[in-house]
Design an enzyme around this catalytic site. Sequence first.
Site, PDB file in Angstrom:
ATOM      1  CB  CYS A  65      12.901  99.182  82.535  1.00 18.65           C
ATOM      2  SG  CYS A  65      11.105  99.299  82.355  1.00 18.65           S
ATOM      3  CG  HIS A 103      11.735  96.447  79.276  1.00 13.57           C
ATOM      4  ND1 HIS A 103      12.337  96.833  80.450  1.00 13.57           N
ATOM      5  CD2 HIS A 103      12.747  96.265  78.377  1.00 13.57           C
ATOM      6  CE1 HIS A 103      13.646  96.870  80.276  1.00 13.57           C
ATOM      7  NE2 HIS A 103      13.920  96.534  79.028  1.00 13.57           N
ATOM      8  CG  ASP A 118      17.414  96.854  78.591  1.00 13.35           C
ATOM      9  OD1 ASP A 118      17.373  97.471  79.667  1.00 13.35           O
ATOM     10  OD2 ASP A 118      16.433  96.270  78.091  1.00 13.35           O
TER      11      ASP A 118
END
Length: 249
Positions: A65, A103, A118
């Site tokens: 991420c 995250h 995302d």
Amino acid sequence: MDIKKYIERINYAGPVDPTFEVLSELQIMHLLHVPFENLDIHNNTKIDLTNLFDKIVVRKRGGFCYELNGLFYGLLKELGFKVKMVSARVYNDKKNYGAEFDHIALIVKIEDDTYVVDVGFGEFSSYPIKIALDKETIDPRGIFRIEIFNESYKVIKKKNTNGAFIPEYIFSEKERQLEDFYGMCNYHQTSRESHFTQNRICSLPTKNGRITLTGDTVKITENGKVKETQLSNGGQIRRALWNYFGIKL
């Protein structure tokens, strides 16, 4: 940042105006062409958040991420989108949430609407999720809903096969900088408590399913059918990474 090389990397050839349509197309093309992977962690290579373009665009790798959303943020910024990085805390198998900076997610504002974007969360939404409280967003990867969690966080939930909405992560809308995530990035690549250190993973959605390498197993899901192949040695793993993901270590 070389925008031309970046959009070539994700095989995008459309307009680059800061619109919802462009944002949606950039997101899905990024997901389809840049793997979610933690191979550096299992190859004893430290993940460097200061050189993401070289790894992902020039060397045609993927990342997790902090890398994927960190670099995608830069692209959106260059294209004129109103985008910010935010901290999210992932819902885990212990039925609680990770630490702050667990995250990194993106929030993009287009006219009067705001979206969660995302490209670094594995099996998640294909397209931006509008921040419209308690309303369902129907996406090719599932049905999502954003709710108030508490005074500091909102929560994104995804409907499971039983019809229940299960949390994915909570997020704050406070703007962050990439450096804010350095500590947790280091944690996730070094701690025995991090799930990223437990097993090698490389995963890429396809138009009809997903291809995932976990440990020494390749799992191909297509139109609801699943095929698994056990790999017996490093040579087979390297060939699978090249054949399925275009990755050469």
